[in-house]
Design a protein around this motif. Structure first.
Motif, PDB file in Angstrom:
ATOM      1  N   ILE A 245       0.809  -1.401   0.009  1.00 20.16           N
ATOM      2  CA  ILE A 245      -0.054  -0.010  -0.120  1.00 20.16           C
ATOM      3  C   ILE A 245       0.961   1.420   0.077  1.00 20.16           C
ATOM      4  CG2 ILE A 245      -1.737  -1.037   1.373  1.00 20.16           C
ATOM      5  CD1 ILE A 245      -1.100   0.583   3.657  1.00 20.16           C
ATOM      6  N   GLU A 246       0.376   2.344  -0.396  1.00 20.33           N
ATOM      7  CA  GLU A 246       0.883   3.799  -0.405  1.00 20.33           C
ATOM      8  C   GLU A 246      -0.124   4.714   0.309  1.00 20.33           C
ATOM      9  OE1 GLU A 246       1.515   4.825  -4.565  1.00 20.33           O
ATOM     10  OE2 GLU A 246       3.391   3.466  -4.618  1.00 20.33           O
ATOM     11  N   ARG A 247       0.351   5.910   0.820  1.00 22.15           N
ATOM     12  CA  ARG A 247      -0.373   6.777   1.587  1.00 22.15           C
ATOM     13  C   ARG A 247      -0.159   8.081   0.710  1.00 22.15           C
ATOM     14  NH1 ARG A 247      -3.478   8.538   6.097  1.00 22.15           N
ATOM     15  NH2 ARG A 247      -2.740  10.426   6.923  1.00 22.15           N
ATOM     16  N   ASP A 248      -1.128   8.593   0.069  1.00 18.87           N
ATOM     17  CA  ASP A 248      -0.738   9.897  -0.676  1.00 18.87           C
ATOM     18  C   ASP A 248       0.546   9.900  -1.472  1.00 18.87           C
ATOM     19  OD1 ASP A 248      -2.991  11.187   0.577  1.00 18.87           O
ATOM     20  OD2 ASP A 248      -1.745  11.767   2.417  1.00 18.87           O
ATOM     21  N   TYR A 283     -11.419   0.838   2.250  1.00 18.48           N
ATOM     22  CA  TYR A 283     -10.703   2.181   2.281  1.00 18.48           C
ATOM     23  C   TYR A 283      -9.955   2.525   3.586  1.00 18.48           C
ATOM     24  CZ  TYR A 283     -13.754   2.843  -1.648  1.00 18.48           C
ATOM     25  OH  TYR A 283     -14.595   2.594  -3.004  1.00 18.48           O
ATOM     26  N   CYS A 284     -10.276   1.791   4.505  1.00 18.59           N
ATOM     27  CA  CYS A 284      -9.576   2.067   5.918  1.00 18.59           C
ATOM     28  C   CYS A 284      -8.964   1.061   6.498  1.00 18.59           C
ATOM     29  CB  CYS A 284     -10.632   2.676   6.541  1.00 18.59           C
ATOM     30  SG  CYS A 284     -11.678   3.911   6.167  1.00 18.59           S
ATOM     31  N   PHE A 285      -7.605   1.282   7.036  1.00 23.91           N
ATOM     32  CA  PHE A 285      -7.011   0.264   7.606  1.00 23.91           C
ATOM     33  C   PHE A 285      -6.576   0.730   8.946  1.00 23.91           C
ATOM     34  CE2 PHE A 285      -7.041   0.531   2.822  1.00 23.91           C
ATOM     35  CZ  PHE A 285      -7.095  -0.922   2.912  1.00 23.91           C
ATOM     36  N   ALA A 286      -5.798  -0.294   9.663  1.00 21.56           N
ATOM     37  CA  ALA A 286      -5.414  -0.076  11.034  1.00 21.56           C
ATOM     38  C   ALA A 286      -3.967   0.328  10.956  1.00 21.56           C
ATOM     39  CB  ALA A 286      -5.489  -1.433  11.818  1.00 21.56           C
ATOM     40  N   LEU A 287      -3.586   1.372  11.885  1.00 25.32           N
ATOM     41  CA  LEU A 287      -2.296   1.849  11.733  1.00 25.32           C
ATOM     42  C   LEU A 287      -1.411   0.884  12.595  1.00 25.32           C
ATOM     43  CD1 LEU A 287      -0.635   4.187  10.819  1.00 25.32           C
ATOM     44  CD2 LEU A 287      -1.242   5.458  13.243  1.00 25.32           C
ATOM     45  N   TRP A 288      -0.145   0.663  12.292  1.00 28.14           N
ATOM     46  CA  TRP A 288       0.929  -0.008  12.928  1.00 28.14           C
ATOM     47  C   TRP A 288       1.957   0.804  13.330  1.00 28.14           C
ATOM     48  CZ3 TRP A 288       1.597  -3.554  16.486  1.00 28.14           C
ATOM     49  CH2 TRP A 288       2.968  -3.984  16.736  1.00 28.14           C
ATOM     50  N   ASN A 289       2.692   1.394  12.281  1.00 28.82           N
ATOM     51  CA  ASN A 289       3.819   2.197  12.267  1.00 28.82           C
ATOM     52  C   ASN A 289       3.386   3.602  12.290  1.00 28.82           C
ATOM     53  OD1 ASN A 289       6.033   3.477  12.353  1.00 28.82           O
ATOM     54  ND2 ASN A 289       6.793   3.088  10.084  1.00 28.82           N
ATOM     55  N   ALA A 305      -6.689   6.454   6.270  1.00 34.33           N
ATOM     56  CA  ALA A 305      -7.236   6.105   4.911  1.00 34.33           C
ATOM     57  C   ALA A 305      -5.745   6.071   3.881  1.00 34.33           C
ATOM     58  CB  ALA A 305      -8.002   7.306   4.207  1.00 34.33           C
ATOM     59  N   LEU A 306      -5.782   5.533   2.841  1.00 30.62           N
ATOM     60  CA  LEU A 306      -4.596   5.483   2.077  1.00 30.62           C
ATOM     61  C   LEU A 306      -4.418   6.760   1.240  1.00 30.62           C
ATOM     62  CD1 LEU A 306      -5.095   2.215   0.499  1.00 30.62           C
ATOM     63  CD2 LEU A 306      -3.828   2.686   2.399  1.00 30.62           C
ATOM     64  N   ASP A 307      -5.692   7.762   1.039  1.00 33.78           N
ATOM     65  CA  ASP A 307      -5.644   8.980   0.391  1.00 33.78           C
ATOM     66  C   ASP A 307      -6.354   9.874   1.047  1.00 33.78           C
ATOM     67  OD1 ASP A 307      -3.909   8.357  -1.971  1.00 33.78           O
ATOM     68  OD2 ASP A 307      -5.530   6.692  -2.381  1.00 33.78           O
ATOM     69  N   GLN A 308      -6.260  11.051   1.190  1.00 33.40           N
ATOM     70  CA  GLN A 308      -7.014  12.102   1.667  1.00 33.40           C
ATOM     71  C   GLN A 308      -7.765  13.047   0.661  1.00 33.40           C
ATOM     72  OE1 GLN A 308      -6.892  12.316   5.290  1.00 33.40           O
ATOM     73  NE2 GLN A 308      -5.749  10.533   4.833  1.00 33.40           N
ATOM     74  N   ASN A 309      -9.096  12.681   0.570  1.00 33.42           N
ATOM     75  CA  ASN A 309     -10.081  13.439  -0.334  1.00 33.42           C
ATOM     76  C   ASN A 309     -11.117  13.983   0.501  1.00 33.42           C
ATOM     77  OD1 ASN A 309     -12.060  11.257  -0.728  1.00 33.42           O
ATOM     78  ND2 ASN A 309     -10.309  10.311  -1.848  1.00 33.42           N
ATOM     79  N   SER A 310     -12.310  14.451  -0.136  1.00 31.78           N
ATOM     80  CA  SER A 310     -13.170  14.929   0.380  1.00 31.78           C
ATOM     81  C   SER A 310     -14.317  13.847   0.886  1.00 31.78           C
ATOM     82  CB  SER A 310     -14.216  15.992  -0.621  1.00 31.78           C
ATOM     83  OG  SER A 310     -14.400  15.198  -1.762  1.00 31.78           O
TER      84      SER A 310
END
Length: 477
Positions: A245-248, A283-289, A305-310
């Motif tokens: 996965i990627e975030r932004d 769309y949503c996942f649990a944070l580890w690091n 979220a992996l991306d930040q949108n409206s």
């Protein structure tokens, strides 16, 4: 769909062959082809079966023998010679169901007379006779409509608290399965089905997974391990989260997202607020690091979220049900089993494939109290390792990979390793193991007896005399 079972030969005549009378012993010296596993203090472990085909789900029947789902091959029935503690040897390996369709799931009804197993598309049932080691010739299709070629395990759990209730977990059909956003697809869900009024006939109409059953949770990417806490009846699952996965547009896949342990309420309550919730996927996942930019006040276990949108962003994700615990990314939990007293749960961690430094490849435990984990939801050390590989950098090619777990009547923990075709047994050495005080013969022909007697076990006659067991083969003519 009909799945063939092993043909049963009528028992016409039994001849006791006196020349083969021997004192039954167990060979406790099987060795793996890779470096022997490391066990923590207070535990011992031993390899007890080899040469299986991708063993996954495992369960003990009412006769104390082990049923093993061989992925892509069917179900085998194992009888052990039992020398006590970790000293076991396979005395007999019988093909119970021969089918390339079966993938992982296995369960027995509350009365142990019905066997359930699953393919990627359906859940099947057979009438089962533990003494005869036989199933009915024709299977019944109980549940269908779960086709998919990515996550195919379809884990099964029979509730011990609510009779005739079968829990079925179905994963996603891809890494990020956008169809799971639609609750009507049945993707990435856990559902419970009432079997009380379901006739055991091959022509009865199956339940459709997506439209029948009681929804315990959705937005669950791939919850392979499902268990019922024995004191309260709470349903817990352990989930394999997303890969690569990627975030932004920033690669964060090494240490995110975390694997999840989720809570799904009680089967004996129809108004449980913890039941039927959305756990966030796809769309949503649990944070580890937490060492990634722009997290704000989020901590381990927070939904991001992996991306930040409206429409889809961290605020949106935090409205979904958060995991009860979060584990290191990519460890791939495949099973969870509780001790009968509810003080511990054991978790098999199959291991990563997409980290630079492999994670998982071990069996660990979780402390529980009053039906809940002892650790806080944001804990990073809730798991206590029991059995690990010597060097995870050699994995997955040169190590065991835990899949299914099962506890026998003596409290011993059995583990299947699918990649190596093996079964291990793990025993706590700090507590006494029950021996001859049992009033029933354990799952072998080697248990010692103080009182003597004669038992028939499958194709063996077992004479119980003080301090020794003598077995005689029975021939079917």
């Amino acid at each position: 769909m009909q799945i063939p079972s092993r043909a049963q030969t009528p028992l016409l005549f039994l001849a006791v062959l006196l020349p083969v009378v021997t004192a039954a012993t167990a060979n406790c010296n099987l060795k793996p082809s890779y470096p022997a596993p490391v066990v923590s203090n207070g535990w011992s472990a031993q390899l007890v079966a080899q040469g299986l085909t991708k063993p996954r789900g495992i369960i003990f029947d009412s006769a104390g023998n082990l049923l093993v789902v061989q992925q892509g091959a069917g179900i085998v029935h194992l009888v052990f010679n039992d020398g006590g503690a970790t000293c076991l040897e396979v005395a007999r390996n019988t093909t119970l169901i021969d089918s390339p369709l079966l993938t992982h799931g296995i369960a027995l009804s509350n009365d142990n007379k019905t066997l359930y197993a699953s393919s990627s598309d359906a859940v099947y049932a057979w009438q089962y006779d533990a003494k005869a080691v036989s199933v009915s010739g024709d299977n019944q299709t109980l549940i269908d409509g779960m086709s998919g070629d990515d996550h195919t395990t379809r884990t099964l759990l029979i509730s011990q608290m609510v009779s005739q209730t079968l829990v079925v977990s179905r994963g996603s059909i891809s890494n990020i399965d956008v169809e799971a956003e639609d609750i009507t697809t049945g993707h990435s869900q856990i559902r419970a089905f009432d079997l009380e009024n379901k006739a055991m006939t091959s022509n009865s109409t199956p339940y459709d997974y997506a439209t029948h059953g009681r929804l315990l949770g959705w937005g669950l990417r791939n919850s392979v391990g499902v268990a019922e806490e024995p004191l309260t009846g709470g349903i817990y699952s352990v989930e394999n989260s997303a890969d690569m996965i990627e975030r932004d547009s920033v690669d964060i896949h090494e240490n995110n997202p975390g694997e999840e342990m989720n809570y799904h309420g009680f089967l004996n309550s129809s108004t449980d607020k913890n039941q039927g919730g959305n756990y966030g996927y796809p769309y949503c996942f649990a944070l580890w690091n937490t060492s990634i930019p722009n997290l704000g006040t989020m901590k381990v276990g927070s939904q991001f979220a992996l991306d930040q949108n409206s429409t889809v962003n961290d605020t949106f994700c935090q409205q979904h049900t958060a995991p009860r615990l979060t584990f290191q990314a990519h460890m791939a939990p495949l099973d969870i089993k509780f001790l009968p007293n509810g003080t511990e749960a054991y978790v098999s961690l199959h291991g990563s494939w997409d980290r630079d430094n492999p994670a998982g490849y071990k069996v660990s435990s979780l402390a529980f109290s009053n039906g809940s984990p002892v650790a806080a939801p944001d804990s990073t050390n809730a798991l206590t390792d029991i059995m690990t590989n010597v060097d995870n950098s050699k994995c997955p090619d040169d190590c065991f990979r835990p899949a299914g777990l099962a506890l026998d009547s003596l409290g011993r923990l059995f583990m299947s390793s699918d990649a190596t075709g093996e079964i291990y047994v793990l025993v706590k050495t700090s507590s006494a193991t029950p021996t001859s005080t049992s009033t029933s013969l354990p799952s072998s022909t080697t248990a010692k007896s103080k009182s003597g007697g004669l038992r028939v076990r499958g194709s063996m006659v077992v004479f119980l005399v003080p301090g020794v067991v003598i077995s005689l083969s029975l021939w079917v003519l």
